[in-house]
Scaffold this motif. Structure first.
Motif, PDB file in Angstrom:
ATOM      1  N   VAL A 179      -6.288   6.570  -5.800  1.00  0.00           N
ATOM      2  CA  VAL A 179      -6.004   5.569  -4.664  1.00  0.00           C
ATOM      3  C   VAL A 179      -4.678   6.148  -4.245  1.00  0.00           C
ATOM      4  CG1 VAL A 179      -4.755   3.511  -4.815  1.00  0.00           C
ATOM      5  CG2 VAL A 179      -6.999   3.814  -6.117  1.00  0.00           C
ATOM      6  N   LEU A 180      -3.681   6.594  -4.611  1.00  0.00           N
ATOM      7  CA  LEU A 180      -2.499   7.141  -4.116  1.00  0.00           C
ATOM      8  C   LEU A 180      -3.006   8.056  -2.903  1.00  0.00           C
ATOM      9  CD1 LEU A 180       0.014   7.455  -6.794  1.00  0.00           C
ATOM     10  CD2 LEU A 180       0.049   5.708  -4.852  1.00  0.00           C
ATOM     11  N   ALA A 181      -3.709   9.184  -3.100  1.00  0.00           N
ATOM     12  CA  ALA A 181      -4.299   9.990  -2.216  1.00  0.00           C
ATOM     13  C   ALA A 181      -5.197   9.708  -0.989  1.00  0.00           C
ATOM     14  CB  ALA A 181      -5.198  11.248  -3.126  1.00  0.00           C
ATOM     15  N   LEU A 182      -5.953   8.713  -1.441  1.00  0.00           N
ATOM     16  CA  LEU A 182      -6.837   7.911  -0.441  1.00  0.00           C
ATOM     17  C   LEU A 182      -6.094   7.099   0.416  1.00  0.00           C
ATOM     18  CD1 LEU A 182      -9.962   8.059   0.228  1.00  0.00           C
ATOM     19  CD2 LEU A 182     -10.381   6.160  -1.301  1.00  0.00           C
ATOM     20  N   SER A 183      -5.009   6.253   0.088  1.00  0.00           N
ATOM     21  CA  SER A 183      -4.268   5.586   0.451  1.00  0.00           C
ATOM     22  C   SER A 183      -3.251   6.668   1.651  1.00  0.00           C
ATOM     23  CB  SER A 183      -3.155   4.955  -0.332  1.00  0.00           C
ATOM     24  OG  SER A 183      -3.851   3.880  -0.886  1.00  0.00           O
ATOM     25  N   ALA A 184      -2.849   7.804   1.225  1.00  0.00           N
ATOM     26  CA  ALA A 184      -2.100   8.584   1.977  1.00  0.00           C
ATOM     27  C   ALA A 184      -2.899   9.097   2.961  1.00  0.00           C
ATOM     28  CB  ALA A 184      -1.560   9.731   1.189  1.00  0.00           C
ATOM     29  N   MET A 185      -4.232   9.276   2.812  1.00  0.00           N
ATOM     30  CA  MET A 185      -5.180   9.995   4.037  1.00  0.00           C
ATOM     31  C   MET A 185      -5.536   9.081   4.843  1.00  0.00           C
ATOM     32  SD  MET A 185      -5.946  13.013   3.537  1.00  0.00           S
ATOM     33  CE  MET A 185      -7.595  13.093   4.718  1.00  0.00           C
TER      34      MET A 185
ATOM     35  N   LEU B 147     -11.761   0.475  -5.898  1.00  0.00           N
ATOM     36  CA  LEU B 147     -11.067   1.324  -7.049  1.00  0.00           C
ATOM     37  C   LEU B 147      -9.967   0.437  -7.544  1.00  0.00           C
ATOM     38  CD1 LEU B 147     -10.871   5.062  -5.569  1.00  0.00           C
ATOM     39  CD2 LEU B 147     -12.370   4.313  -7.333  1.00  0.00           C
ATOM     40  N   GLY B 148      -9.250  -0.341  -6.674  1.00  0.00           N
ATOM     41  CA  GLY B 148      -8.199  -1.066  -7.346  1.00  0.00           C
ATOM     42  C   GLY B 148      -8.777  -2.029  -8.060  1.00  0.00           C
ATOM     43  N   VAL B 149      -9.924  -2.658  -7.762  1.00  0.00           N
ATOM     44  CA  VAL B 149     -10.438  -3.736  -9.020  1.00  0.00           C
ATOM     45  C   VAL B 149     -10.826  -3.117 -10.138  1.00  0.00           C
ATOM     46  CG1 VAL B 149     -12.442  -5.444  -9.210  1.00  0.00           C
ATOM     47  CG2 VAL B 149     -11.008  -5.406  -7.059  1.00  0.00           C
ATOM     48  N   VAL B 150     -11.313  -1.811 -10.229  1.00  0.00           N
ATOM     49  CA  VAL B 150     -11.710  -1.174 -11.448  1.00  0.00           C
ATOM     50  C   VAL B 150     -10.530  -0.682 -12.105  1.00  0.00           C
ATOM     51  CG1 VAL B 150     -12.691   1.156 -12.424  1.00  0.00           C
ATOM     52  CG2 VAL B 150     -13.784  -0.055 -10.444  1.00  0.00           C
ATOM     53  N   ILE B 151      -9.435  -0.430 -11.527  1.00  0.00           N
ATOM     54  CA  ILE B 151      -7.955  -0.243 -12.236  1.00  0.00           C
ATOM     55  C   ILE B 151      -7.869  -1.498 -12.868  1.00  0.00           C
ATOM     56  CG2 ILE B 151      -5.647   0.438 -11.843  1.00  0.00           C
ATOM     57  CD1 ILE B 151      -6.665   2.236  -9.554  1.00  0.00           C
TER      58      ILE B 151
END
Length: 169
Positions: free
Chosen positions: A107-113, A152-156
């Motif tokens: 999520v952090l990597a995808l958010s940064a991209m 992914l946030g919901v899965v987390i």
């Protein structure tokens, strides 16, 4: 539960609600409203402004989630020696934690991209050539990245529930 831990959990939950809820609001409310023909001329600027505003709030929430997550792990007795031991990761709880932390990294990597690469490129191409194939491709890519992040946030969140309440039977 001590006061510090209660505050950490409260901020952790609040940050998750704001981040996930805000992303869902953008995708499920703002974008569809801006498809209205009367609003379409203003849509790119409104999306840009809302995106920048939410990006700042979203990153603040992600930082709060990481910090309070570390505090919460400490409360569960996961200090650095235990975190780095194979014994933790061989348990069901440890495997759920590993999956959750792995998804947090994604999520952090995808958010940064999304926020610092694809989103700005899409915005620039939409300004230069609004109907171009590249502009549309980048816009769709940014949209799918945002949707994937919400999923992914919901899965987390589901994994967090499993860590505190146990996995479903």
């Amino acid at each position: 539960m001590d006061t510090f831990h209660y505050i950490a959990i409260s901020f952790h939950i609040l940050a998750a609600v704001i981040w996930i809820g805000g992303a869902i609001f953008l995708a499920a409310v703002l974008v569809p409203v801006l498809r209205d023909p009367a609003l379409r001329p203003h849509a790119p600027e409104l999306i840009r402004r809302a995106g920048v505003r939410f990006r700042n709030l979203g990153w603040a929430c992600l930082l709060i989630l990481v910090a309070t997550g570390a505090v919460n792990l400490g409360r569960w007795g996961v200090d650095w020696p235990r975190f780095t031991s194979a014994a933790l990761w061989s348990t069901a709880w440890g495997r759920i934690l590993a999956l959750k932390l792995g998804l947090v990294v994604v999520v952090l990597a995808l958010s940064a991209m999304h926020d610092f690469v694809v989103g700005p490129r899409a915005r620039a191409r939409m300004r230069q050539a609004p109907g171009s194939r590249e502009a549309m491709r980048l816009r769709r890519c940014a949209g799918w990245m945002g949707r994937l992040n919400v999923l992914l946030g919901v899965v987390i969140v589901a994994l967090a529930v499993m860590l505190t309440r146990g996995p479903p039977i």
